[in-house]
Design a protein around this motif. Structure first.
Motif, PDB file in Angstrom:
ATOM      1  N   ASN A 154       0.859  -1.251  -0.136  1.00 47.13           N
ATOM      2  CA  ASN A 154       0.108   0.068  -0.083  1.00 47.13           C
ATOM      3  C   ASN A 154       0.778   1.287   0.058  1.00 47.13           C
ATOM      4  OD1 ASN A 154       0.574  -0.785   2.592  1.00 47.13           O
ATOM      5  ND2 ASN A 154      -1.344  -0.015   3.715  1.00 47.13           N
TER       6      ASN A 154
ATOM      7  N   THR B 103      -8.297   3.503   2.098  1.00 42.92           N
ATOM      8  CA  THR B 103      -7.579   2.457   2.574  1.00 42.92           C
ATOM      9  C   THR B 103      -8.950   1.581   3.001  1.00 42.92           C
ATOM     10  OG1 THR B 103      -5.718   3.445   2.710  1.00 42.92           O
ATOM     11  CG2 THR B 103      -5.922   1.531   4.188  1.00 42.92           C
TER      12      THR B 103
ATOM     13  N   PHE C 100      -3.306  -3.497  11.823  1.00 41.22           N
ATOM     14  CA  PHE C 100      -2.562  -2.549  10.654  1.00 41.22           C
ATOM     15  C   PHE C 100      -2.869  -1.006  10.885  1.00 41.22           C
ATOM     16  CE2 PHE C 100      -2.895  -6.936   9.421  1.00 41.22           C
ATOM     17  CZ  PHE C 100      -1.699  -7.436   9.208  1.00 41.22           C
TER      18      PHE C 100
ATOM     19  N   ASP D  26      -0.599   1.271   8.946  1.00 34.56           N
ATOM     20  CA  ASP D  26      -0.948   1.834   7.696  1.00 34.56           C
ATOM     21  C   ASP D  26      -0.974   3.338   7.588  1.00 34.56           C
ATOM     22  OD1 ASP D  26      -0.823  -0.639   6.470  1.00 34.56           O
ATOM     23  OD2 ASP D  26      -2.933  -0.918   6.637  1.00 34.56           O
TER      24      ASP D  26
ATOM     25  N   LYS E 185       2.579   4.595   7.224  1.00 29.57           N
ATOM     26  CA  LYS E 185       2.767   4.620   5.694  1.00 29.57           C
ATOM     27  C   LYS E 185       2.174   5.727   4.907  1.00 29.57           C
ATOM     28  CE  LYS E 185       2.758  -0.593   5.653  1.00 29.57           C
ATOM     29  NZ  LYS E 185       1.862  -1.471   5.170  1.00 29.57           N
TER      30      LYS E 185
END
Length: 186
Positions: A38, A121, A151, A155, A158
Protein backbone atom coordinates in the motif's frame (compact mmCIF):
# COMPACT_ATOMS: atom_id res chain seq x y z
CA UNK A 1 4.15 13.49 -28.95
CA UNK A 2 5.74 10.07 -29.40
CA UNK A 3 8.46 10.93 -26.87
CA UNK A 4 5.89 11.92 -24.25
CA UNK A 5 4.02 8.63 -24.77
CA UNK A 6 7.24 6.70 -24.38
CA UNK A 7 8.12 8.68 -21.24
CA UNK A 8 4.65 8.02 -19.81
CA UNK A 9 4.89 4.29 -20.49
CA UNK A 10 8.38 4.11 -19.01
CA UNK A 11 7.22 5.90 -15.84
CA UNK A 12 4.27 3.51 -15.52
CA UNK A 13 6.64 0.55 -15.92
CA UNK A 14 9.11 2.01 -13.40
CA UNK A 15 6.40 2.56 -10.80
CA UNK A 16 5.01 -0.96 -11.44
CA UNK A 17 8.56 -2.18 -10.79
CA UNK A 18 8.67 -0.19 -7.54
CA UNK A 19 5.47 -1.93 -6.42
CA UNK A 20 6.98 -5.28 -7.49
CA UNK A 21 10.09 -4.58 -5.43
CA UNK A 22 8.33 -3.34 -2.29
CA UNK A 23 5.26 -5.61 -2.46
CA UNK A 24 6.98 -8.91 -1.60
CA UNK A 25 8.74 -7.46 1.44
CA UNK A 26 6.62 -8.65 4.32
CA UNK A 27 6.59 -9.64 7.95
CA UNK A 28 4.25 -12.57 8.62
CA UNK A 29 2.25 -11.83 11.77
CA UNK A 30 -0.77 -14.03 11.08
CA UNK A 31 -3.00 -14.70 8.10
CA UNK A 32 -2.34 -11.16 6.82
CA UNK A 33 1.31 -10.03 6.73
CA UNK A 34 2.71 -6.54 7.12
CA UNK A 35 3.73 -5.39 3.63
CA UNK A 36 4.83 -2.26 1.84
CA UNK A 37 2.40 -2.74 -1.05
CA UNK A 38 0.00 0.00 0.00
CA UNK A 39 2.90 2.40 0.66
CA UNK A 40 4.20 1.73 -2.87
CA UNK A 41 0.71 2.36 -4.27
CA UNK A 42 0.38 5.67 -2.41
CA UNK A 43 3.76 6.81 -3.77
CA UNK A 44 2.73 5.70 -7.25
CA UNK A 45 -0.40 7.83 -7.05
CA UNK A 46 1.67 10.88 -6.14
CA UNK A 47 4.05 10.36 -9.03
CA UNK A 48 1.70 9.21 -11.78
CA UNK A 49 -1.74 10.43 -10.84
CA UNK A 50 -4.91 8.38 -10.84
CA UNK A 51 -5.13 6.75 -14.26
CA UNK A 52 -1.46 5.95 -14.82
CA UNK A 53 -1.02 4.92 -11.18
CA UNK A 54 -3.91 2.46 -11.51
CA UNK A 55 -2.34 1.10 -14.69
CA UNK A 56 0.94 0.59 -12.81
CA UNK A 57 -0.91 -1.35 -10.09
CA UNK A 58 -2.71 -3.46 -12.71
CA UNK A 59 0.66 -4.29 -14.28
CA UNK A 60 1.88 -5.40 -10.86
CA UNK A 61 -1.20 -7.61 -10.48
CA UNK A 62 -0.71 -9.15 -13.93
CA UNK A 63 2.95 -9.83 -13.20
CA UNK A 64 1.95 -11.52 -9.95
CA UNK A 65 -0.87 -13.48 -11.57
CA UNK A 66 1.61 -14.72 -14.19
CA UNK A 67 3.47 -16.36 -11.32
CA UNK A 68 6.37 -14.01 -10.67
CA UNK A 69 7.00 -13.71 -6.92
CA UNK A 70 5.89 -10.10 -6.42
CA UNK A 71 3.17 -10.64 -3.85
CA UNK A 72 3.81 -10.72 -0.09
CA UNK A 73 6.37 -13.25 1.01
CA UNK A 74 7.75 -13.48 -2.55
CA UNK A 75 4.76 -15.43 -3.84
CA UNK A 76 2.87 -15.24 -7.10
CA UNK A 77 0.19 -16.93 -9.15
CA UNK A 78 -3.60 -16.97 -9.13
CA UNK A 79 -3.70 -19.00 -5.91
CA UNK A 80 -2.63 -15.86 -4.04
CA UNK A 81 -5.83 -14.10 -5.10
CA UNK A 82 -7.86 -17.08 -3.97
CA UNK A 83 -6.03 -17.26 -0.64
CA UNK A 84 -6.82 -15.35 2.53
CA UNK A 85 -5.23 -12.07 1.37
CA UNK A 86 -6.75 -12.00 -2.12
CA UNK A 87 -9.47 -9.54 -1.13
CA UNK A 88 -6.87 -7.04 0.01
CA UNK A 89 -4.96 -7.32 -3.27
CA UNK A 90 -8.14 -6.77 -5.27
CA UNK A 91 -9.25 -3.97 -2.96
CA UNK A 92 -6.00 -2.10 -3.60
CA UNK A 93 -7.21 -1.19 -7.11
CA UNK A 94 -10.24 0.87 -6.02
CA UNK A 95 -8.07 2.19 -3.17
CA UNK A 96 -5.55 3.40 -5.74
CA UNK A 97 -8.27 5.06 -7.82
CA UNK A 98 -9.81 6.85 -4.84
CA UNK A 99 -6.51 7.82 -3.20
CA UNK A 100 -5.09 8.95 -6.53
CA UNK A 101 -8.11 11.10 -7.29
CA UNK A 102 -7.95 12.78 -3.87
CA UNK A 103 -4.17 13.26 -4.00
CA UNK A 104 -4.38 14.93 -7.42
CA UNK A 105 -7.52 16.94 -6.59
CA UNK A 106 -5.90 18.13 -3.34
CA UNK A 107 -2.87 19.33 -5.27
CA UNK A 108 -0.73 16.72 -3.53
CA UNK A 109 -1.07 18.62 -0.24
CA UNK A 110 -0.03 16.31 2.60
CA UNK A 111 -2.91 16.66 5.08
CA UNK A 112 -5.67 16.37 2.48
CA UNK A 113 -3.83 13.54 0.79
CA UNK A 114 -3.54 11.58 4.05
CA UNK A 115 -7.27 12.04 4.63
CA UNK A 116 -7.93 10.72 1.13
CA UNK A 117 -5.56 7.79 1.58
CA UNK A 118 -7.13 6.93 4.93
CA UNK A 119 -10.64 6.95 3.46
CA UNK A 120 -9.55 4.99 0.39
CA UNK A 121 -7.80 2.35 2.48
CA UNK A 122 -11.11 1.29 3.96
CA UNK A 123 -12.01 -0.28 0.60
CA UNK A 124 -9.34 -3.00 0.80
CA UNK A 125 -9.93 -3.27 4.54
CA UNK A 126 -13.59 -4.15 3.94
CA UNK A 127 -13.09 -6.29 0.81
CA UNK A 128 -10.11 -8.03 2.36
CA UNK A 129 -11.91 -8.69 5.62
CA UNK A 130 -14.93 -10.11 3.81
CA UNK A 131 -12.75 -12.41 1.70
CA UNK A 132 -10.59 -13.42 4.67
CA UNK A 133 -13.72 -14.28 6.66
CA UNK A 134 -15.07 -16.35 3.77
CA UNK A 135 -11.83 -18.13 2.81
CA UNK A 136 -10.69 -18.83 6.38
CA UNK A 137 -14.19 -19.68 7.68
CA UNK A 138 -14.11 -16.88 10.26
CA UNK A 139 -16.68 -14.36 11.37
CA UNK A 140 -16.34 -10.89 9.89
CA UNK A 141 -15.40 -9.55 13.33
CA UNK A 142 -12.68 -12.15 13.81
CA UNK A 143 -11.32 -11.48 10.32
CA UNK A 144 -11.34 -7.74 11.03
CA UNK A 145 -9.47 -8.43 14.26
CA UNK A 146 -6.61 -10.21 12.50
CA UNK A 147 -6.74 -8.56 9.08
CA UNK A 148 -7.28 -4.87 9.86
CA UNK A 149 -7.02 -3.94 13.53
CA UNK A 150 -3.29 -4.76 13.86
CA UNK A 151 -2.53 -2.62 10.79
CA UNK A 152 -4.38 0.62 11.52
CA UNK A 153 -1.49 2.50 13.14
CA UNK A 154 1.13 1.01 10.84
CA UNK A 155 -0.91 1.86 7.72
CA UNK A 156 -1.48 5.40 8.97
CA UNK A 157 2.30 5.77 9.39
CA UNK A 158 2.75 4.60 5.78
CA UNK A 159 0.25 7.25 4.65
CA UNK A 160 2.11 9.98 6.51
CA UNK A 161 5.43 8.76 5.09
CA UNK A 162 3.94 8.74 1.59
CA UNK A 163 2.60 12.27 2.15
CA UNK A 164 6.17 13.36 2.91
CA UNK A 165 8.06 11.34 0.29
CA UNK A 166 5.44 11.53 -2.49
CA UNK A 167 5.50 15.31 -3.03
CA UNK A 168 9.31 15.35 -2.84
CA UNK A 169 9.59 12.62 -5.45
CA UNK A 170 6.94 14.26 -7.63
CA UNK A 171 8.73 17.61 -7.40
CA UNK A 172 12.10 16.09 -8.21
CA UNK A 173 10.75 14.22 -11.23
CA UNK A 174 8.88 17.32 -12.41
CA UNK A 175 11.98 19.49 -12.05
CA UNK A 176 13.95 16.93 -14.04
CA UNK A 177 11.36 17.18 -16.81
CA UNK A 178 10.32 13.56 -16.47
CA UNK A 179 6.65 14.21 -15.73
CA UNK A 180 4.20 15.62 -18.22
CA UNK A 181 2.19 18.68 -17.21
CA UNK A 182 -1.02 16.76 -17.99
CA UNK A 183 -0.04 14.15 -15.35
CA UNK A 184 -0.40 16.87 -12.74
CA UNK A 185 -4.14 17.01 -13.36
CA UNK A 186 -4.86 13.27 -13.48
Amino acid sequence: MKESRIRRNVLIAVMAAVICILGPLSIPIGPVPVTLTNFAIYITMYVLGTRDGAIAYLLYMLIGLAGLPVFSGFTGGPAKLLGPTGGYLIGFLPMALIAGAVIVKAGRKPVLSVIGMFAATWVPYLLGTAWLAYSAHMTFGAAFGVGVAPFLVEDFCKMVAAAVVGPLLYSALSSAGLLQVSAQRR
